[in-house]
Design a protein around this motif. Sequence first.
Motif, PDB file in Angstrom:
ATOM      1  N   ARG A 184       0.452   3.555   3.330  1.00 43.08           N
ATOM      2  CA  ARG A 184      -0.392   2.480   3.855  1.00 43.08           C
ATOM      3  C   ARG A 184      -1.634   2.277   2.989  1.00 43.08           C
ATOM      4  O   ARG A 184      -2.052   1.165   2.738  1.00 43.08           O
ATOM      5  N   MET A 185      -2.211   3.365   2.526  1.00 45.73           N
ATOM      6  CA  MET A 185      -3.456   3.264   1.783  1.00 45.73           C
ATOM      7  C   MET A 185      -3.263   2.846   0.325  1.00 45.73           C
ATOM      8  O   MET A 185      -4.088   2.112  -0.214  1.00 45.73           O
ATOM      9  N   PHE A 186      -2.182   3.315  -0.296  1.00 49.55           N
ATOM     10  CA  PHE A 186      -2.078   3.171  -1.743  1.00 49.55           C
ATOM     11  C   PHE A 186      -0.922   2.317  -2.239  1.00 49.55           C
ATOM     12  O   PHE A 186      -0.893   1.968  -3.410  1.00 49.55           O
ATOM     13  N   VAL A 187       0.038   1.992  -1.379  1.00 44.61           N
ATOM     14  CA  VAL A 187       1.239   1.316  -1.865  1.00 44.61           C
ATOM     15  C   VAL A 187       1.471  -0.026  -1.188  1.00 44.61           C
ATOM     16  O   VAL A 187       1.593  -1.046  -1.847  1.00 44.61           O
ATOM     17  N   VAL A 188       1.548  -0.023   0.128  1.00 49.47           N
ATOM     18  CA  VAL A 188       1.928  -1.219   0.878  1.00 49.47           C
ATOM     19  C   VAL A 188       0.717  -2.145   1.019  1.00 49.47           C
ATOM     20  O   VAL A 188      -0.363  -1.705   1.447  1.00 49.47           O
ATOM     21  N   THR A 189       0.913  -3.401   0.688  1.00 47.91           N
ATOM     22  CA  THR A 189      -0.195  -4.350   0.753  1.00 47.91           C
ATOM     23  C   THR A 189       0.012  -5.459   1.797  1.00 47.91           C
ATOM     24  O   THR A 189      -0.959  -6.057   2.239  1.00 47.91           O
ATOM     25  N   ALA A 190       1.257  -5.712   2.190  1.00 51.58           N
ATOM     26  CA  ALA A 190       1.534  -6.772   3.165  1.00 51.58           C
ATOM     27  C   ALA A 190       0.996  -6.365   4.541  1.00 51.58           C
ATOM     28  O   ALA A 190       1.172  -5.223   4.967  1.00 51.58           O
ATOM     29  N   PRO A 191       0.341  -7.282   5.240  1.00 50.96           N
ATOM     30  CA  PRO A 191      -0.318  -6.944   6.513  1.00 50.96           C
ATOM     31  C   PRO A 191       0.609  -6.360   7.585  1.00 50.96           C
ATOM     32  O   PRO A 191       0.254  -5.358   8.212  1.00 50.96           O
ATOM     33  N   LYS A 192       1.766  -6.962   7.820  1.00 47.93           N
ATOM     34  CA  LYS A 192       2.627  -6.465   8.905  1.00 47.93           C
ATOM     35  C   LYS A 192       3.178  -5.065   8.616  1.00 47.93           C
ATOM     36  O   LYS A 192       3.122  -4.198   9.500  1.00 47.93           O
ATOM     37  N   PRO A 193       3.692  -4.815   7.415  1.00 47.93           N
ATOM     38  CA  PRO A 193       4.133  -3.437   7.134  1.00 47.93           C
ATOM     39  C   PRO A 193       2.976  -2.428   7.176  1.00 47.93           C
ATOM     40  O   PRO A 193       3.160  -1.298   7.632  1.00 47.93           O
ATOM     41  N   ALA A 203       2.457  -1.666  10.796  1.00 41.85           N
ATOM     42  CA  ALA A 203       3.533  -0.798  11.285  1.00 41.85           C
ATOM     43  C   ALA A 203       3.327   0.646  10.819  1.00 41.85           C
ATOM     44  O   ALA A 203       3.500   1.589  11.611  1.00 41.85           O
ATOM     45  N   LEU A 204       2.949   0.820   9.566  1.00 41.95           N
ATOM     46  CA  LEU A 204       2.685   2.169   9.065  1.00 41.95           C
ATOM     47  C   LEU A 204       1.518   2.801   9.815  1.00 41.95           C
ATOM     48  O   LEU A 204       1.572   3.971  10.202  1.00 41.95           O
ATOM     49  N   GLY A 205       0.463   2.018  10.019  1.00 42.61           N
ATOM     50  CA  GLY A 205      -0.691   2.527  10.752  1.00 42.61           C
ATOM     51  C   GLY A 205      -0.336   2.962  12.165  1.00 42.61           C
ATOM     52  O   GLY A 205      -0.805   3.990  12.650  1.00 42.61           O
ATOM     53  N   LEU A 206       0.513   2.195  12.819  1.00 38.57           N
ATOM     54  CA  LEU A 206       0.936   2.537  14.176  1.00 38.57           C
ATOM     55  C   LEU A 206       1.861   3.752  14.207  1.00 38.57           C
ATOM     56  O   LEU A 206       1.886   4.487  15.192  1.00 38.57           O
TER      57      LEU A 206
END
Length: 173
Positions: free
Chosen positions: A132-141, A144-147
Amino acid sequence: PTLIVIGLALGAIGDFALSRPGTPAFLAGMAAFAAGHLAYVWAFWTRAAELGFSAPTPGQWVAIAVLMALILGLGLWLSSKAGDLRLPVLGYALVIGAMAATVLILPPNAGRKDILLGAGLFLLSDALLALRMFVVTAPKPRLALGLAVWPAYWMGQALILIGSVIYWTFPKV
């Protein structure tokens, strides 16, 4: 198990630090979590010695090698995405790897399976957070990672605590 409680307290300090904005807070949180993992290593290693641990079995060596290859590979990949945080991210991966390896060598005893599952969930939560912090940039994913991070993290910590209380309470089985 006093060191387990210390590890949990350091995790709570890490949670607080990570809830704050900025790189200094992130580094403080990472340091607190790393110290908590080292408290777990010390606790598990000490208890393993009390239960008569002498050396990993061949199967445990294989499990440790596979685990460390995965953690090191993921740590190198994530650190390449972490910019100025590259070295702290890689260092943290090695520390959590040490904690997981120590869990793998715990001698059989009541509560061991809970500790193993808890450590696995903790590893998962950290991997999800790093993605979530370093790779994924799209808001919805990212959402989802944060949740997904929190249930894995809290269940992991709870299972480490519950399993450790059982593991320390019962004599060798």
